[in-house]
Design a protein around this motif. Structure first.
Motif, PDB file in Angstrom:
ATOM      1  N   ALA A 116       0.830  -1.207   0.000  1.00 47.88           N
ATOM      2  CA  ALA A 116       0.000   0.000   0.000  1.00 47.88           C
ATOM      3  C   ALA A 116       0.867   1.260   0.000  1.00 47.88           C
ATOM      4  O   ALA A 116       0.567   2.238  -0.706  1.00 47.88           O
ATOM      5  CB  ALA A 116      -0.928   0.000   1.207  1.00 47.88           C
ATOM      6  N   ILE A 117       1.952   1.241   0.749  1.00 45.97           N
ATOM      7  CA  ILE A 117       2.858   2.391   0.794  1.00 45.97           C
ATOM      8  C   ILE A 117       3.535   2.582  -0.568  1.00 45.97           C
ATOM      9  O   ILE A 117       3.653   3.708  -1.054  1.00 45.97           O
ATOM     10  CB  ILE A 117       3.898   2.224   1.920  1.00 45.97           C
ATOM     11  N   VAL A 118       3.972   1.493  -1.187  1.00 41.51           N
ATOM     12  CA  VAL A 118       4.619   1.575  -2.503  1.00 41.51           C
ATOM     13  C   VAL A 118       3.628   2.106  -3.541  1.00 41.51           C
ATOM     14  O   VAL A 118       3.976   2.950  -4.375  1.00 41.51           O
ATOM     15  CB  VAL A 118       5.192   0.199  -2.925  1.00 41.51           C
ATOM     16  N   PHE A 119       2.380   1.649  -3.489  1.00 41.53           N
ATOM     17  CA  PHE A 119       1.349   2.146  -4.397  1.00 41.53           C
ATOM     18  C   PHE A 119       1.177   3.657  -4.224  1.00 41.53           C
ATOM     19  O   PHE A 119       1.131   4.409  -5.199  1.00 41.53           O
ATOM     20  CB  PHE A 119       0.030   1.413  -4.130  1.00 41.53           C
TER      21      PHE A 119
ATOM     22  N   LYS B 164       3.354   5.749  -2.970  1.00 42.10           N
ATOM     23  CA  LYS B 164       4.584   6.399  -3.431  1.00 42.10           C
ATOM     24  C   LYS B 164       4.558   6.583  -4.944  1.00 42.10           C
ATOM     25  O   LYS B 164       4.942   7.637  -5.454  1.00 42.10           O
ATOM     26  CB  LYS B 164       5.800   5.572  -3.023  1.00 42.10           C
ATOM     27  N   ARG B 165       4.081   5.573  -5.661  1.00 40.80           N
ATOM     28  CA  ARG B 165       3.999   5.691  -7.128  1.00 40.80           C
ATOM     29  C   ARG B 165       3.059   6.823  -7.533  1.00 40.80           C
ATOM     30  O   ARG B 165       3.337   7.565  -8.473  1.00 40.80           O
ATOM     31  CB  ARG B 165       3.534   4.371  -7.731  1.00 40.80           C
TER      32      ARG B 165
ATOM     33  N   PHE C 124      10.790  13.043  -5.865  1.00 36.17           N
ATOM     34  CA  PHE C 124      10.712  12.262  -4.633  1.00 36.17           C
ATOM     35  C   PHE C 124      11.326  10.880  -4.881  1.00 36.17           C
ATOM     36  O   PHE C 124      10.797  10.082  -5.622  1.00 36.17           O
ATOM     37  CB  PHE C 124       9.247  12.125  -4.199  1.00 36.17           C
ATOM     38  N   LYS C 125      12.466  10.625  -4.270  1.00 39.11           N
ATOM     39  CA  LYS C 125      13.184   9.371  -4.503  1.00 39.11           C
ATOM     40  C   LYS C 125      13.337   8.599  -3.192  1.00 39.11           C
ATOM     41  O   LYS C 125      13.657   9.170  -2.158  1.00 39.11           O
ATOM     42  CB  LYS C 125      14.582   9.643  -5.056  1.00 39.11           C
ATOM     43  N   THR C 126      13.094   7.294  -3.259  1.00 39.69           N
ATOM     44  CA  THR C 126      13.372   6.394  -2.139  1.00 39.69           C
ATOM     45  C   THR C 126      13.856   5.067  -2.705  1.00 39.69           C
ATOM     46  O   THR C 126      13.716   4.805  -3.894  1.00 39.69           O
ATOM     47  CB  THR C 126      12.127   6.108  -1.271  1.00 39.69           C
ATOM     48  N   ASN C 127      14.381   4.249  -1.837  1.00 38.96           N
ATOM     49  CA  ASN C 127      14.828   2.920  -2.217  1.00 38.96           C
ATOM     50  C   ASN C 127      13.779   1.883  -1.813  1.00 38.96           C
ATOM     51  O   ASN C 127      14.069   0.716  -1.676  1.00 38.96           O
ATOM     52  CB  ASN C 127      16.183   2.614  -1.551  1.00 38.96           C
ATOM     53  N   LEU C 128      12.550   2.334  -1.595  1.00 44.31           N
ATOM     54  CA  LEU C 128      11.484   1.454  -1.152  1.00 44.31           C
ATOM     55  C   LEU C 128      11.103   0.471  -2.251  1.00 44.31           C
ATOM     56  O   LEU C 128      10.873   0.855  -3.389  1.00 44.31           O
ATOM     57  CB  LEU C 128      10.261   2.290  -0.764  1.00 44.31           C
TER      58      LEU C 128
END
Length: 82
Positions: free
Chosen positions: A17-20, A22-23, A32-36
């Motif tokens: 859900a967090i990755v969704f 983030k997209r 906005f960059k992360t290594n997630l």
């Protein structure tokens, strides 16, 4: 299914859900960059210490996160061998 496996599946669903989210944010804010990553790597704090015994706890976390992206630390607060 064991209690731990259910908890791990719950954690994986939360991360998805967090990755969704983030997209969706990245569509508006591409800077906005992360290594997630959607795949979660599970490791106990003792396994982490054993693997990076010559590093500080903060360094352990940085190294494992760099390697796997999304990490869930288990058994936080338990007494470690060192």
């Amino acid at each position: 299914m064991s209690h731990t496996l259910i908890e791990m599946e719950s954690i994986k669903n939360i991360v998805k859900a967090i990755v969704f989210t983030k997209r969706k944010v990245n569509l508006r804010y591409p800077q906005f960059k992360t290594n997630l990553k959607e795949d979660v790597y599970f490791i106990t704090t003792q396994e982490l210490e054993d693997r990076f015994s010559d590093k500080t706890p903060k360094e352990h976390e940085a190294l494992i996160a760099k390697e796997y992206g999304t990490v869930f630390f288990m058994k936080i607060g338990e007494k470690l061998k060192n």
